[in-house]
Design a protein around this motif. Structure first.
Motif, mmCIF file in Angstrom:
data_model
loop_
_atom_site.group_PDB
_atom_site.id
_atom_site.type_symbol
_atom_site.label_atom_id
_atom_site.label_comp_id
_atom_site.label_asym_id
_atom_site.label_seq_id
_atom_site.Cartn_x
_atom_site.Cartn_y
_atom_site.Cartn_z
ATOM 1 N N GLN A 101 0.843 -1.204 0.000
ATOM 2 C CA GLN A 101 0.000 0.000 0.000
ATOM 3 C C GLN A 101 0.878 1.254 0.000
ATOM 4 O OE1 GLN A 101 -3.166 0.223 -0.641
ATOM 5 N NE2 GLN A 101 -2.975 2.463 -0.503
ATOM 6 N N ALA A 102 1.982 1.186 0.764
ATOM 7 C CA ALA A 102 2.888 2.344 0.828
ATOM 8 C C ALA A 102 3.568 2.547 -0.531
ATOM 9 C CB ALA A 102 3.936 2.125 1.922
ATOM 10 N N LEU A 103 3.911 1.448 -1.185
ATOM 11 C CA LEU A 103 4.521 1.581 -2.520
ATOM 12 C C LEU A 103 3.532 2.262 -3.467
ATOM 13 C CD1 LEU A 103 6.201 -1.938 -2.768
ATOM 14 C CD2 LEU A 103 7.424 0.247 -2.894
ATOM 15 N N TRP A 104 2.282 1.846 -3.376
ATOM 16 C CA TRP A 104 1.263 2.389 -4.292
ATOM 17 C C TRP A 104 1.014 3.874 -4.010
ATOM 18 C CZ3 TRP A 104 -0.789 0.527 -8.645
ATOM 19 C CH2 TRP A 104 -1.887 1.186 -9.166
ATOM 20 N N SER A 105 0.874 4.222 -2.733
ATOM 21 C CA SER A 105 0.481 5.608 -2.446
ATOM 22 C C SER A 105 1.669 6.562 -2.356
ATOM 23 C CB SER A 105 -0.372 5.671 -1.178
ATOM 24 O OG SER A 105 0.338 5.105 -0.114
ATOM 25 N N GLN A 106 2.845 6.062 -1.978
ATOM 26 C CA GLN A 106 3.977 6.989 -1.780
ATOM 27 C C GLN A 106 5.047 6.908 -2.866
ATOM 28 O OE1 GLN A 106 5.283 6.183 2.269
ATOM 29 N NE2 GLN A 106 3.154 6.254 2.908
ATOM 30 N N VAL A 107 5.289 5.702 -3.394
ATOM 31 C CA VAL A 107 6.377 5.569 -4.379
ATOM 32 C C VAL A 107 5.846 5.774 -5.806
ATOM 33 C CG1 VAL A 107 8.224 4.056 -5.242
ATOM 34 C CG2 VAL A 107 7.649 4.059 -2.803
ATOM 35 N N LEU A 108 4.654 5.228 -6.069
ATOM 36 C CA LEU A 108 4.120 5.356 -7.440
ATOM 37 C C LEU A 108 4.083 6.802 -7.956
ATOM 38 C CD1 LEU A 108 2.839 4.176 -9.991
ATOM 39 C CD2 LEU A 108 0.622 4.169 -8.821
ATOM 40 N N PRO A 109 3.627 7.786 -7.146
ATOM 41 C CA PRO A 109 3.555 9.153 -7.695
ATOM 42 C C PRO A 109 4.892 9.662 -8.229
ATOM 43 C CG PRO A 109 2.368 9.019 -5.615
ATOM 44 C CD PRO A 109 3.070 7.702 -5.780
ATOM 45 N N ARG A 110 6.007 9.147 -7.696
ATOM 46 C CA ARG A 110 7.333 9.598 -8.184
ATOM 47 C C ARG A 110 7.672 8.997 -9.542
ATOM 48 N NH1 ARG A 110 10.382 7.375 -3.425
ATOM 49 N NH2 ARG A 110 12.049 7.148 -4.928
ATOM 50 N N PHE A 111 7.001 7.908 -9.892
ATOM 51 C CA PHE A 111 7.393 7.204 -11.113
ATOM 52 C C PHE A 111 6.303 7.163 -12.186
ATOM 53 C CE2 PHE A 111 10.293 5.689 -7.868
ATOM 54 C CZ PHE A 111 11.507 5.909 -8.509
ATOM 55 N N VAL A 112 5.179 7.804 -11.892
ATOM 56 C CA VAL A 112 4.123 7.864 -12.907
ATOM 57 C C VAL A 112 4.595 8.751 -14.065
ATOM 58 C CG1 VAL A 112 1.921 9.015 -13.311
ATOM 59 C CG2 VAL A 112 2.111 7.360 -11.483
ATOM 60 N N LEU A 113 4.262 8.361 -15.274
ATOM 61 C CA LEU A 113 4.623 9.182 -16.436
ATOM 62 C C LEU A 113 3.806 10.473 -16.387
ATOM 63 C CD1 LEU A 113 6.142 9.344 -19.209
ATOM 64 C CD2 LEU A 113 4.041 8.409 -20.222
ATOM 65 N N ALA A 114 4.474 11.574 -16.091
ATOM 66 C CA ALA A 114 3.775 12.854 -15.978
ATOM 67 C C ALA A 114 3.624 13.468 -17.377
ATOM 68 C CB ALA A 114 4.584 13.785 -15.078
ATOM 69 N N PRO A 115 2.580 14.309 -17.573
ATOM 70 C CA PRO A 115 2.371 14.890 -18.907
ATOM 71 C C PRO A 115 3.621 15.601 -19.435
ATOM 72 C CG PRO A 115 0.522 15.385 -17.468
ATOM 73 C CD PRO A 115 1.531 14.692 -16.613
ATOM 74 N N GLU A 116 4.359 16.284 -18.528
ATOM 75 C CA GLU A 116 5.547 17.015 -19.007
ATOM 76 C C GLU A 116 6.712 16.081 -19.339
ATOM 77 O OE1 GLU A 116 4.105 17.283 -16.084
ATOM 78 O OE2 GLU A 116 5.558 17.182 -14.457
ATOM 79 N N GLU A 117 6.550 14.791 -19.013
ATOM 80 C CA GLU A 117 7.619 13.831 -19.320
ATOM 81 C C GLU A 117 7.343 13.049 -20.600
ATOM 82 O OE1 GLU A 117 9.553 12.411 -15.169
ATOM 83 O OE2 GLU A 117 7.520 11.717 -15.571
ATOM 84 N N MET A 118 6.266 13.380 -21.275
ATOM 85 C CA MET A 118 5.974 12.703 -22.536
ATOM 86 C C MET A 118 7.178 12.875 -23.453
ATOM 87 S SD MET A 118 3.127 11.208 -23.296
ATOM 88 C CE MET A 118 1.571 10.902 -22.512
ATOM 89 N N PRO A 119 7.619 11.803 -24.108
ATOM 90 C CA PRO A 119 8.788 11.957 -24.965
ATOM 91 C C PRO A 119 8.487 12.882 -26.139
ATOM 92 C CG PRO A 119 7.782 9.812 -25.269
ATOM 93 C CD PRO A 119 7.082 10.458 -24.115
ATOM 94 N N SER A 120 9.526 13.526 -26.642
ATOM 95 C CA SER A 120 9.345 14.375 -27.817
ATOM 96 C C SER A 120 10.009 13.671 -28.992
ATOM 97 C CB SER A 120 10.021 15.716 -27.585
ATOM 98 O OG SER A 120 11.415 15.495 -27.504
ATOM 99 N N GLN A 121 9.796 14.231 -30.178
ATOM 100 C CA GLN A 121 10.422 13.615 -31.358
ATOM 101 C C GLN A 121 11.931 13.640 -31.243
ATOM 102 O OE1 GLN A 121 9.073 15.261 -35.008
ATOM 103 N NE2 GLN A 121 7.194 14.091 -34.989
ATOM 104 N N ALA A 122 12.454 14.644 -30.513
ATOM 105 C CA ALA A 122 13.905 14.802 -30.436
ATOM 106 C C ALA A 122 14.540 13.883 -29.382
ATOM 107 C CB ALA A 122 14.250 16.245 -30.099
#
Ligand SMILES: C[S@@+](CC[C@H](N)C(=O)[O-])C[C@H]1O[C@@H](n2cnc3c(N)ncnc32)[C@H](O)[C@@H]1O
Length: 221
Positions: free
Chosen positions: A23-44
């Motif tokens: 549960q701690a991994l899901w609620s505390q660690v996952l938010p650090r590793f979720v693909l955030a919108p600003e981390e979407m890869p670019s063509q470059a």
């Protein structure tokens, strides 16, 4: 966004009740590793790899630790698999994995053109019964979506242990004009290459005596 044509291609989203640690991994660690919108890869972006349906994460973790310069996006709606990977990311201090904890198809629609240089789909749910085959993830529609987001020369790896799915995969990929099959001899689809570690599902399939098919396709340029 989910499309009405995206029939559910996966089984359960949750298994057993989570322990306190999970549960701690899901609620505390996952938010650090979720693909955030600003981390979407670019063509470059240099090397961004995507694994769809990583299950227990054996292959994803191996690729991330053996290719520290690559950025890996792991996609898996089964939450127990996500928690397992979070545990390993935490223990191994891996910084090059981001997670998408949902269906891969909305992610494919959100990714920019030509932004990925490798995609892995290893043993997608087989849906062997004829009436369920429309649920299979690898279809001409998914291949078209992959063709858009993969850059010229990018590699698509797909594995299955079901003969009818192997045929359907070849039809879906080779029926279009976006990918070449990297295949010079039968061993090219009977054996994995050295930089392609086994998975849990594969081990079960082999133990049950089923043949596995390993396909590598290259995005035409
Ligand atoms: C048979 S398991 C194989 C897991 C792992 N690749 C392995 O070889 O051990 C297939 C996995 O694909 C996931 N999956 C199915 N449909 C998916 C989709 N549309 N997007 C992302 N993952 C999906 C399932 O949740 C499941 O974990």
């Amino acid at each position: 966004m989910q499309d009405a044509r995206d029939l559910r291609s996966y089984g359960r989203r949750r298994g057993r009740a989570r322990s306190r640690r999970q549960q701690a991994l899901w609620s505390q660690v996952l938010p650090r590793f979720v693909l955030a919108p600003e981390e979407m890869p670019s063509q470059a972006a240099t090397d961004v790899w995507l694994e769809i349906g990583f299950g227990g994460g054996e292959h994803l973790l191996w690729q991330a630790s053996h290719h520290p310069a690559a950025r890996l996006i792991g996609c898996e709606p089964f939450e127990d698999g996500v928690v397992k990977v979070l545990d390993a990311i935490d223990a191994q201090n891996l910084s090059n994995i981001r997670l998408w904890t949902d269906d891969a198809r909305p992610l494919l629609r959100a990714l920019p053109n030509a932004s990925l240089s490798r995609v892995f789909i290893l043993f997608p749910d087989p849906w062997p019964k004829a009436r369920h085959q429309k649920r299979r993830l690898v279809s001409a529609q998914t291949i078209d979506a992959l063709a858009r987001v993969m850059r010229p020369g990018a590699e698509l790896r797909v594995a299955t242990d079901i003969g009818s799915y192997a045929t359907a995969i070849l039809q879906a990929v080779l029926g279009g004009s976006h990918f070449d099959w990297v295949c010079e001899s039968p061993s090219d689809w009977r054996l994995r290459t050295q930089d392609w570690p086994g998975t849990r599902y594969e081990a079960k399939a082999l133990a049950a005596g089923r043949r596995c098919y390993y396909f590598r396709f290259r995005r035409c340029g």
